[in-house]
Enzyme design. Structure first.
Site, PDB file in Angstrom:
ATOM      1  CD  GLU A 438      71.148 -10.102  85.628  1.00 23.55           C
ATOM      2  OE1 GLU A 438      72.350 -10.055  85.959  1.00 23.55           O
ATOM      3  OE2 GLU A 438      70.646  -9.371  84.763  1.00 23.55           O
ATOM      4  CG  ASP A 548      71.290  -6.376  86.329  1.00 21.82           C
ATOM      5  OD1 ASP A 548      70.147  -6.286  86.815  1.00 21.82           O
ATOM      6  OD2 ASP A 548      72.263  -6.842  86.948  1.00 21.82           O
ATOM      7  CG  ASP A 550      74.952  -4.980  83.709  1.00 21.19           C
ATOM      8  OD1 ASP A 550      74.311  -5.927  83.185  1.00 21.19           O
ATOM      9  OD2 ASP A 550      75.326  -4.994  84.898  1.00 21.19           O
ATOM     10  CG  ASP A 552      77.778  -9.470  83.710  1.00 20.27           C
ATOM     11  OD1 ASP A 552      78.461  -9.954  82.787  1.00 20.27           O
ATOM     12  OD2 ASP A 552      78.247  -9.166  84.817  1.00 20.27           O
TER      13      ASP A 552
END
Length: 697
Positions: A438, A548, A550, A552
């Site tokens: 990403e 990531d 998180d 997202d």
């Protein structure tokens, strides 16, 4: 074995209230979901928990014998001459310690690994083992002898049947030790019979790993007994078990850290015996604090790294490597048999049954002792070293010839690879890995930190298109999907040629295809096209999603998994798709005494707490530890990415497989989650299960 209890549906709409929440107490979680705590194919593991406790006493220096009896009534008893389980009242719980050990999860004497702890090195970690044994037994009897008394308790179905009874020991009785007799409950296991070969191997391994320990197995039904006691330890065991004569003498050794060691705790280390052979079956066994790790782990990786570094150094020193040949760790390991016993102060295992060690420091620990010992041995026995070098070089040449054959079969009509793909040098499908990363910044760090020999990196800009209802012919209109397909060398093969709303999940074979609703066209599955043809152009053995840690990043993971499940199902069926798990936190631990400052990484809050607890036990206050939270992969430099997500020996990769649902149910659930016209279904799922998920926002 009873089927897991399904959630109880409310009798009427609106009946969901405070009283609907059920709290499992005591040993109920184990009896409800035994597969989370132990193996359920047979009861050997719950017996092994008792055996391991007896072995831990011997490892701590307090026991010299272990006796297991198979009784005619189907029960099993384990007897040791250790210190005996304490049986007085617990100062805080106001209950006999003997009762707490067998009826409370996470109650035990092996949490404190400091100098004052009852067990400095042990296989027991969580205080879960024998309480699981008790929970899954029809009856369990325990007798503990210590302090001039015998304490006895009896349990049934996990609860106390006969409370604590004390009596003074007679003059001729054993003064200390524990005897546990257990009747496994057949309802929780596919078969109530203990597998005899695995039991024999387990008992013999305890005698091997603890030279001088007397281990006995007695079978009441046959009246026969077997006894093991090894004075030579690992060496004798390996030589007796090998199917062929070693090419060179055994390489054996032992190493332990002393109190002044900068990186490891006093007593941490390993014992090993390694044999190299030209043919015949290989023996590879590893243990951590006497616990067998059948799936290996980071201590195995440390042995491999130490052997490789030492052998490569010897070959380079004597200029033995032919031109054009490149050595890899698997070349050194290809014909190696070994028995490895590691001692780790606070081992981190994968799961309660402890089949694999995950402790990252164990790699450096074992390698740090193995490498210098082998380097010294090889240079003291140069002729043996040359024979080993010839064996290793032949393995490397065989591997390289096989790689060239694979490359020729691919032909020349290959699509032009994406410009932003940083490819690897190897053409060995089994070793090659592609990381879908990403963001460009994280992609740049990954390119610098990767192993360029076998790891490729493809950065992705933004979020990939939701492809659950996209026809195959329209996929390549999206640049990111086009680049992924060209990079992995596999064409889309699992989407319908008919309407976008068709809910058929095409797979790698007929068993993977779900039924299409009326009006939908038939799926052209990977099985119908031929699974081997679908993957014939595959360029990487592992396709790893790296996003990531998180919300997202999780969204990008879901979109990529949707793409693979819907349009590349043969990749999932064949086990080529993985999800990398980057850490969310970094903990900087300051230097203490002669020990230098270190860094530790945590995937989540739970691991962060475990790291801080370990630091506190090592004498480093929480306030002195600096905690950093990664906002994304782009904040990591190349070295951090390598240590946490790219290094095969320390990273965490989750293989992607179909879970509890079959292909049809998986397709239905994915349609609810990713379908354009399923907003109402998604809202219903969120209303029902949303409060059960912890969201990091």
């Amino acid at each position: 074995m009873p089927a897991p209890t399904a959630p109880r549906a409310p009798a009427t709409a609106g009946a969901y209230a405070e009283s609907s929440i059920r709290v499992l107490k005591g040993l109920e979680p184990v009896r409800q979901r035994p597969g989370m705590y132990t193996r359920t194919d047979h009861p050997l593991h719950i017996v092994q928990e008792v055996i391991d406790n007896a072995a831990d006493e011997a490892l701590a220096g307090f026991g010299r014998s272990l006796r297991l009896t198979l009784h005619a009534d189907g029960s099993v008893s384990v007897e040791d001459d250790g210190r005996g389980i304490p049986h007085g009242l617990h100062p805080e719980e106001n209950a006999p310690v003997l009762e707490l050990v067998f009826t409370r999860l996470h109650a035990g004497g092996k949490f404190d690994k400091g100098q004052g702890g009852a067990y400095r090195f042990s296989g027991g970690l969580h205080g879960v083992g024998v309480s699981v044994t008790n929970a899954l037994a029809r009856r369990l009897e325990v007798c503990s002898q210590r302090d001039g008394q015998q304490a006895r308790m009896v349990f049934a179905d996990g609860a106390v049947l006969e409370p604590l009874q004390l009596r003074p020991l007679a003059s001729g009785e054993r003064r200390s030790g524990t005897t546990v007799r257990v009747w496994p409950d057949g309802r929780y296991f596919d078969s109530p019979v203990l597998p005899r070969p695995e039991l024999l191997h387990l008992l013999r391994s305890k005698a091997v790993l603890l030279p001088g320990l007397s281990v006995t197995l007695h079978d009441e039904a046959t009246g026969q007994s077997q006894h093991w006691q090894y004075q030579g330890g690992l060496r004798d065991y390996l030589l007796q078990s090998l199917g062929s004569e070693p090419l060179i003498p055994l390489f054996e050794g032992s190493g332990s850290a002393d109190a002044s060691h900068e990186s490891f705790a006093e007593g941490e280390g390993a014992d090993w015996a390694v044999a190299f052979s030209e043919d015949g079956a290989l023996l590879r066994e590893s243990y951590v604090n006497l616990i067998p790790t059948s799936a290996g782990g980071t201590h195995d990786s440390g042995l491999r790294d130490g052997l490789y570094q030492a052998v490569r150094g010897f070959i380079e020193l004597h200029a033995l490597l032919p031109k054009g040949v490149r050595l890899l760790p698997e070349d050194v390991f290809a014909r190696a048999s070994y028995v490895l016993s590691a001692r780790v102060l606070d081992p981190q295992f994968q799961g309660q049954i402890k089949e694999r060690l995950n402790s990252r420091d164990a790699l450096r620990l074992v390698s740090a002792f193995v490498r210098p010992a082998l380097e010294l041995w090889l240079n003291q026995h140069v002729e043996h070293g040359r024979k080993l070098a010839e064996l290793v070089i032949r393995a490397a040449q065989t591997r390289q010839r096989a790689s060239l054959k694979v490359e020729k079969r691919k032909g020349s009509g290959v699509a032009v690879l994406p410009g932003k793909l940083t490819d690897c040098e190897s053409r060995d499908l089994a070793r090659n890995e592609l990381f879908l990363v990403e963001g460009d910044s994280a992609g740049g760090s990954a390119k610098m930190g990767r192993d360029k020999e076998c790891q490729a990196v493809l950065p992705l800009r933004g979020k990939v298109l939701n492809t659950w209802e996209v026809e195959r012919e329209r996929l390549f209109a999206n640049n990111e999907i086009h680049d992924i397909a060209v990079a992995i060398g596999v064409d889309p093969h699992g989407v319908q040629d008919g309407s976008p709303g068709d809910k058929v999940l095409s797979g790698a074979g007929p068993s993977q295809a779900a039924s299409a609703p009326s009006g939908g066209s038939a799926a052209r599955t990977a099985g119908e096209r031929g699974g081997s043809d679908v993957l014939s152009g595959l360029r990487y053995g592992k396709v790893c999603i790296l996003a990531d840690a998180d919300v997202d990043g999780s969204h990008i993971q879901v979109l990529l998994l949707t793409l693979f499940l819907r349009h590349f199902p043969a990749l999932i069926e064949a086990g080529h798709v993985y999800v990398a798990r980057p850490p969310l936190y970094r903990v900087d631990v300051p230097a203490r005494g002669k020990k230098p400052a270190t860094k530790a990484y945590a995937l989540d809050e739970g691991e962060l707490e475990a790291i801080l607890d370990k630091c506190a036990k090592d004498g480093v206050a929480r306030a002195r530890c600096s905690i950093s939270r990664f906002k994304g992969l782009g904040e990591m430099n190349a070295e951090q990415l390598w240590d946490t997500t790219l290094n095969p020996d320390t990273r965490r990769l989750l293989p992607v497989r179909l879970g509890a649902f079959d292909a049809a149910a998986t397709a239905e659930r994915m349609t609810q989650l990713m379908g354009k016209g399923e907003a109402a279904a998604r809202r219903a799922l969120l209303e029902r299960w949303g409060d059960a998920v912890a969201i990091d926002v």
